[in-house]
Write an enzyme that holds these catalytic residues in place. Structure first.
Site, PDB file in Angstrom:
ATOM      1  N   ASP A  89       0.859  -1.183   0.000  1.00 38.95           N
ATOM      2  CA  ASP A  89       0.000   0.000   0.000  1.00 38.95           C
ATOM      3  C   ASP A  89       0.897   1.236   0.000  1.00 38.95           C
ATOM      4  O   ASP A  89       1.453   1.605   1.039  1.00 38.95           O
ATOM      5  CB  ASP A  89      -0.902   0.027   1.245  1.00 38.95           C
ATOM      6  N   LYS A 153      -6.953   3.664  -2.356  1.00 39.84           N
ATOM      7  CA  LYS A 153      -7.243   3.579  -0.917  1.00 39.84           C
ATOM      8  C   LYS A 153      -7.409   4.974  -0.343  1.00 39.84           C
ATOM      9  O   LYS A 153      -6.683   5.899  -0.711  1.00 39.84           O
ATOM     10  CB  LYS A 153      -6.095   2.829  -0.242  1.00 39.84           C
ATOM     11  N   LYS A 183     -10.359   0.623  -1.497  1.00 40.71           N
ATOM     12  CA  LYS A 183     -10.127   0.241  -0.108  1.00 40.71           C
ATOM     13  C   LYS A 183     -10.403   1.436   0.789  1.00 40.71           C
ATOM     14  O   LYS A 183      -9.862   2.524   0.584  1.00 40.71           O
ATOM     15  CB  LYS A 183      -8.692  -0.242   0.096  1.00 40.71           C
TER      16      LYS A 183
END
Length: 217
Positions: A89, A153, A183
């Site tokens: 990430d 995200k 996300k």
């Protein structure tokens, strides 16, 4: 709604101890969460502990500010892969996003995504929605999708706020016809909050309070 497999069980506190990392790993295995999300230092240990389970290892890149160089982000990704990571990430360059230097934002993302995908790893990009306008959230989500990342995200959890349903709706509107998923991460403490994010379009959740969210705390 069964939430377990939506959850990246997260421990990114700077003062996280080995014992706390071990507890998070145990909770993830026992409850069949999707990943254990830890800082890069703990990747090798976590990967080894999760071997033979249905839980995979995830870590953060350029965290939490996104303001490290692209070369540093690429190196971090390569090292995490060597240590056994399954998902990364990364934090985008938020300052360049705010400055409308979109080519630089895209290049930074593409280089990390390429390293991850060359090793068959999942790449997510944190855009830090708390620091963006609605238009910037939409633009950033398009840049991430166009770069071929697996997920866009919302948040690091270290900024002024975490995810909001509105953020997820904006991001989902951009990615709905792409291969990029959404996300939601940061500030999800209850089952109701988790379900609201999923209903808004999130297919993965970054959660530190996972046991509470699944009703076991």
């Amino acid at each position: 709604m069964k939430l377990n497999k939506y959850i990246d069980h997260t421990l990114l506190s700077p003062d996280a101890t080995e014992a706390q990392v071990e507890e998070v790993i145990k909770q993830a295995i026992d409850n069949h969460f999707h990943t254990v999300m830890i800082n890069p230092y703990w990747v090798a240990k976590t990967h080894k502990a999760l071997e033979g389970t249905d839980v995979v290892t995830a870590t953060v890149i350029g965290f939490p500010l996104g303001a490290t160089t692209t070369a540093a982000k690429v190196f971090e990704t390569e090292q995490a892969i060597k240590d056994g990571v399954d998902e990364v990430d990364m934090v985008m360059n938020i300052g360049e996003m705010k400055g409308k230097n979109y080519d630089k934002v895209a290049d930074d993302i593409k280089k990390v995504v390429k390293v991850a995908h060359n090793a068959n790893k999942v790449a997510k990009v944190i855009i830090e929605t708390a620091l963006l306008t609605d238009d910037e959230i939409t633009k950033a989500s398009k840049i991430v999708a166009d770069a071929g990342a697996d997920f866009v995200k919302t948040s690091t959890g270290f900024s002024t706020r975490g995810a909001a349903v509105h953020d997820v709706e904006l991001m989902s509107a951009v990615t709905k016809d792409t291969t990029t998923e959404v996300k939601a991460s940061g500030g999800i403490h209850t089952t109701e909050e988790a379900e609201a994010m999923i209903n808004a379009g999130a297919t993965r959740l970054g959660v530190s309070h996972s046991m509470q969210v699944i009703g076991k705390e």
